[in-house]
Structure formats: C-alpha cells, structure tokens
Design a protein around this motif. Sequence first.
Motif, PDB file in Angstrom:
ATOM      1  N   ALA A 100      10.510   7.105   1.383  1.00 48.26           N
ATOM      2  CA  ALA A 100      11.959   7.316   1.337  1.00 48.26           C
ATOM      3  C   ALA A 100      12.506   6.671   0.074  1.00 48.26           C
ATOM      4  O   ALA A 100      12.313   5.476  -0.138  1.00 48.26           O
ATOM      5  N   ASN A 101      13.145   7.469  -0.753  1.00 49.08           N
ATOM      6  CA  ASN A 101      13.808   6.935  -1.944  1.00 49.08           C
ATOM      7  C   ASN A 101      15.305   6.942  -1.659  1.00 49.08           C
ATOM      8  O   ASN A 101      15.952   7.981  -1.739  1.00 49.08           O
ATOM      9  N   TRP A 102      15.819   5.769  -1.319  1.00 51.07           N
ATOM     10  CA  TRP A 102      17.235   5.714  -0.920  1.00 51.07           C
ATOM     11  C   TRP A 102      18.185   5.724  -2.112  1.00 51.07           C
ATOM     12  O   TRP A 102      19.400   5.787  -1.937  1.00 51.07           O
ATOM     13  N   LYS A 103      17.626   5.612  -3.304  1.00 51.70           N
ATOM     14  CA  LYS A 103      18.470   5.602  -4.519  1.00 51.70           C
ATOM     15  C   LYS A 103      19.571   4.546  -4.360  1.00 51.70           C
ATOM     16  O   LYS A 103      19.318   3.499  -3.772  1.00 51.70           O
ATOM     17  N   CYS A 104      20.785   4.821  -4.839  1.00 52.01           N
ATOM     18  CA  CYS A 104      21.845   3.798  -4.705  1.00 52.01           C
ATOM     19  C   CYS A 104      22.707   4.112  -3.478  1.00 52.01           C
ATOM     20  O   CYS A 104      23.907   4.377  -3.592  1.00 52.01           O
ATOM     21  N   ASN A 105      22.059   4.153  -2.324  1.00 51.54           N
ATOM     22  CA  ASN A 105      22.755   4.457  -1.071  1.00 51.54           C
ATOM     23  C   ASN A 105      22.429   3.382  -0.051  1.00 51.54           C
ATOM     24  O   ASN A 105      21.332   2.833  -0.063  1.00 51.54           O
ATOM     25  N   GLY A 106      23.349   3.168   0.873  1.00 51.82           N
ATOM     26  CA  GLY A 106      23.049   2.276   1.998  1.00 51.82           C
ATOM     27  C   GLY A 106      24.055   1.156   2.133  1.00 51.82           C
ATOM     28  O   GLY A 106      24.858   0.877   1.238  1.00 51.82           O
ATOM     29  N   ASP A 151      -1.321   6.370  14.038  1.00 54.65           N
ATOM     30  CA  ASP A 151      -1.998   5.618  12.990  1.00 54.65           C
ATOM     31  C   ASP A 151      -2.375   6.511  11.830  1.00 54.65           C
ATOM     32  O   ASP A 151      -2.560   7.700  11.983  1.00 54.65           O
ATOM     33  N   GLY A 152      -2.482   5.911  10.708  1.00 50.45           N
ATOM     34  CA  GLY A 152      -2.961   6.660   9.555  1.00 50.45           C
ATOM     35  C   GLY A 152      -1.846   7.146   8.655  1.00 50.45           C
ATOM     36  O   GLY A 152      -2.094   7.593   7.546  1.00 50.45           O
ATOM     37  N   SER A 153      -0.617   7.089   9.117  1.00 52.51           N
ATOM     38  CA  SER A 153       0.452   7.513   8.214  1.00 52.51           C
ATOM     39  C   SER A 153       0.917   6.305   7.414  1.00 52.51           C
ATOM     40  O   SER A 153       1.040   5.208   7.944  1.00 52.51           O
ATOM     41  N   TYR A 154       1.163   6.536   6.163  1.00 54.41           N
ATOM     42  CA  TYR A 154       1.646   5.466   5.314  1.00 54.41           C
ATOM     43  C   TYR A 154       3.108   5.788   5.075  1.00 54.41           C
ATOM     44  O   TYR A 154       3.442   6.766   4.418  1.00 54.41           O
ATOM     45  N   ILE A 155       3.971   4.979   5.651  1.00 50.95           N
ATOM     46  CA  ILE A 155       5.401   5.219   5.484  1.00 50.95           C
ATOM     47  C   ILE A 155       5.970   4.117   4.603  1.00 50.95           C
ATOM     48  O   ILE A 155       5.686   2.934   4.812  1.00 50.95           O
ATOM     49  N   GLY A 156       6.756   4.490   3.632  1.00 45.54           N
ATOM     50  CA  GLY A 156       7.370   3.492   2.760  1.00 45.54           C
ATOM     51  C   GLY A 156       8.852   3.754   2.565  1.00 45.54           C
ATOM     52  O   GLY A 156       9.293   4.908   2.604  1.00 45.54           O
ATOM     53  N   GLU A 211      10.605  -7.611  12.799  1.00 42.51           N
ATOM     54  CA  GLU A 211      11.137  -7.794  14.155  1.00 42.51           C
ATOM     55  C   GLU A 211      10.734  -6.659  15.091  1.00 42.51           C
ATOM     56  O   GLU A 211      10.423  -6.852  16.259  1.00 42.51           O
ATOM     57  N   LYS A 212      10.758  -5.436  14.556  1.00 43.18           N
ATOM     58  CA  LYS A 212      10.465  -4.264  15.400  1.00 43.18           C
ATOM     59  C   LYS A 212       8.981  -3.883  15.356  1.00 43.18           C
ATOM     60  O   LYS A 212       8.599  -2.827  15.879  1.00 43.18           O
ATOM     61  N   SER A 213       8.163  -4.689  14.687  1.00 45.24           N
ATOM     62  CA  SER A 213       6.715  -4.437  14.553  1.00 45.24           C
ATOM     63  C   SER A 213       6.418  -3.019  14.075  1.00 45.24           C
ATOM     64  O   SER A 213       5.578  -2.322  14.639  1.00 45.24           O
ATOM     65  N   LEU A 214       7.153  -2.582  13.072  1.00 46.12           N
ATOM     66  CA  LEU A 214       6.941  -1.232  12.532  1.00 46.12           C
ATOM     67  C   LEU A 214       5.950  -1.295  11.386  1.00 46.12           C
ATOM     68  O   LEU A 214       5.930  -2.263  10.632  1.00 46.12           O
ATOM     69  N   LYS A 215       5.153  -0.224  11.249  1.00 47.46           N
ATOM     70  CA  LYS A 215       4.230  -0.176  10.111  1.00 47.46           C
ATOM     71  C   LYS A 215       4.894   0.575   8.963  1.00 47.46           C
ATOM     72  O   LYS A 215       4.520   1.703   8.648  1.00 47.46           O
ATOM     73  N   ILE A 216       5.915  -0.055   8.416  1.00 48.46           N
ATOM     74  CA  ILE A 216       6.598   0.572   7.276  1.00 48.46           C
ATOM     75  C   ILE A 216       6.487  -0.383   6.096  1.00 48.46           C
ATOM     76  O   ILE A 216       6.745  -1.578   6.237  1.00 48.46           O
ATOM     77  N   LYS A 217       6.070   0.158   4.947  1.00 48.22           N
ATOM     78  CA  LYS A 217       5.972  -0.688   3.759  1.00 48.22           C
ATOM     79  C   LYS A 217       7.272  -0.599   2.974  1.00 48.22           C
ATOM     80  O   LYS A 217       7.992   0.392   3.070  1.00 48.22           O
ATOM     81  N   CYS A 250       5.681  -6.454  -2.494  1.00 44.10           N
ATOM     82  CA  CYS A 250       6.068  -5.050  -2.332  1.00 44.10           C
ATOM     83  C   CYS A 250       4.808  -4.206  -2.493  1.00 44.10           C
ATOM     84  O   CYS A 250       3.955  -4.508  -3.320  1.00 44.10           O
ATOM     85  N   SER A 251       4.702  -3.145  -1.724  1.00 40.18           N
ATOM     86  CA  SER A 251       3.474  -2.341  -1.733  1.00 40.18           C
ATOM     87  C   SER A 251       3.417  -1.357  -2.877  1.00 40.18           C
ATOM     88  O   SER A 251       2.341  -0.962  -3.299  1.00 40.18           O
ATOM     89  N   PHE A 252       4.571  -0.903  -3.327  1.00 39.35           N
ATOM     90  CA  PHE A 252       4.587   0.157  -4.337  1.00 39.35           C
ATOM     91  C   PHE A 252       5.874   0.068  -5.151  1.00 39.35           C
ATOM     92  O   PHE A 252       6.826  -0.600  -4.747  1.00 39.35           O
TER      93      PHE A 252
END
Length: 246
Positions: free
Chosen positions: A4-10, A30-35, A52-58, A85-87
Amino acid sequence: MIIANWKCNGSKQMISTWFAEFIESYAPKDGSYIGIAPPMIYLEYIKRIVAEKSLKIKVGTQDLDVSNGARTGAISAEMILDYECSFSIVGHSERMQYFNEKNSAIKEKIHKLINVATPILCVGETYEENQNNLTEEVISEQLRVFEGLNFKNKIVVAYEPVWAIGTGMTPSKQEINEIHKFIKDVVQSSSVNSLIPSVLYGGSVNEENCENIFKSEFVDGALIGGASLDGSSFAKIVMSFNGSYK
Ligand code: PGA
C-alpha cells in the motif's frame, strides 16, 4: 507481495478506521507479504497497531534521501535501517514530477538501500512514450540504476505506467505480462549475480480488476495507491492475490 502506497494521505482517525475495516474483511493466509508505506510521521503509530493486533504487515518508507546530514525534510538509509523498515519505494514518478528527481539520484538511493531494506524501484512510461512505442526503451534506461550491483537481498521492481496512476486506466493483461517479463530479463542480464527481481504492477489496481491482473504469469504482486486507502478494499485485493477471495 502487495504494498500500500498511501502517498501524502492519512490521519490518526483514518488509520484506526483503516485497521478496523481491514481486520473485518481480511482472512489471513500465510505466505502473503503485505506492506504499508505510510507518510513517515505515522510509521510509529502504525507499527504499534500492527504489533498490538499481531498482524503480519510490514512497514516501509515511500522514499529516502541520498545522504544524511544538513538536508532538511529528508530521511536517510541509516534511519531506515535503525527503524527496521522492511522496504522503501524508490523513484516513484510523482517524485520526478513534483520534486524534480532524476535517474542519477535514484541510482544513489538504490546503492544506499541495497544492504538495508528491500528497494521497490518504480519504472514506467508516460502516455506519449507509450503511444510512440518507447516503453521498453524508457524502462531499460530506468533499470540501469541496478547495473553493476551485487545484490545480496531480494529486489523488487514496480511497473507503474505513469498514465495509469490514479486515472482508472490500465494496460491489458497481456501488455502487463510482456513488460514484466521484459523487466525480469533486463535486470537478470545486467546485475552482477543474475538476480531475477520480483515485479509488481502498479497503476489503478482495485478490487474489481486485481484478479485479472494477478492471473498474469509474471505478475508477483501489486503496488497500490488509491484503493489501498480503504482497509476493506485493500484486504480484498490481498485475498485475491492469495486466491482466497472471489
Ligand atoms: P494508484 O497509484 O493505485 O492510485 O493508481 C499507484 C501508485 O502510484 O503507486
């Protein structure tokens, strides 16, 4: 790999809602790489929610600067490493358009990043270049930033036709597949250790068109702008990639 590229949003409010909606719609597999690449100021906030939510998000950054020191507004590769940071996305066309970034700076950034985090190098042609059949020529030139590098880690390229970003237009599935294969071949033959990159597609990906795009043989994931700002849409796109959402 779905980024997800949030750019200048949020905002803090948007991020809370985003995670609530994402969790409601997402069936983990499993196996999905989410960033997520949020604006830098929200990195800590997001890292805390993910833990806190134990999510596998980088988490990653949308860009970096060529060096540290007296460079107001910048962040350096050392900081990306320090913050684990992962990437980092590098060379997005909006950086060229609004910040006058050139290929020479992108090359320096890739060099800084190479042993720090996964670079996601954005490449892609303008509409005019596309119409003049210059796509492969333009992309070959953009990929020269990898020349002579000896990659120890994974590298990622995002094919983002400039004319498809935020416009609702996308190339055909066949065009995407051909360009992705071309990118893999060019990088493999120009990197010192013949590494084949993962290639993501970016440009108006949404929950309606993603399934068709993901069916392409050489598509390894997506870099998503607009549709990634909605937690529920983003979850559906990740699940489509995983084959768990129809
Ligand atoms: P979009 O943006 O999905 O809104 O077209 C993609 C990007 O710029 O990375």
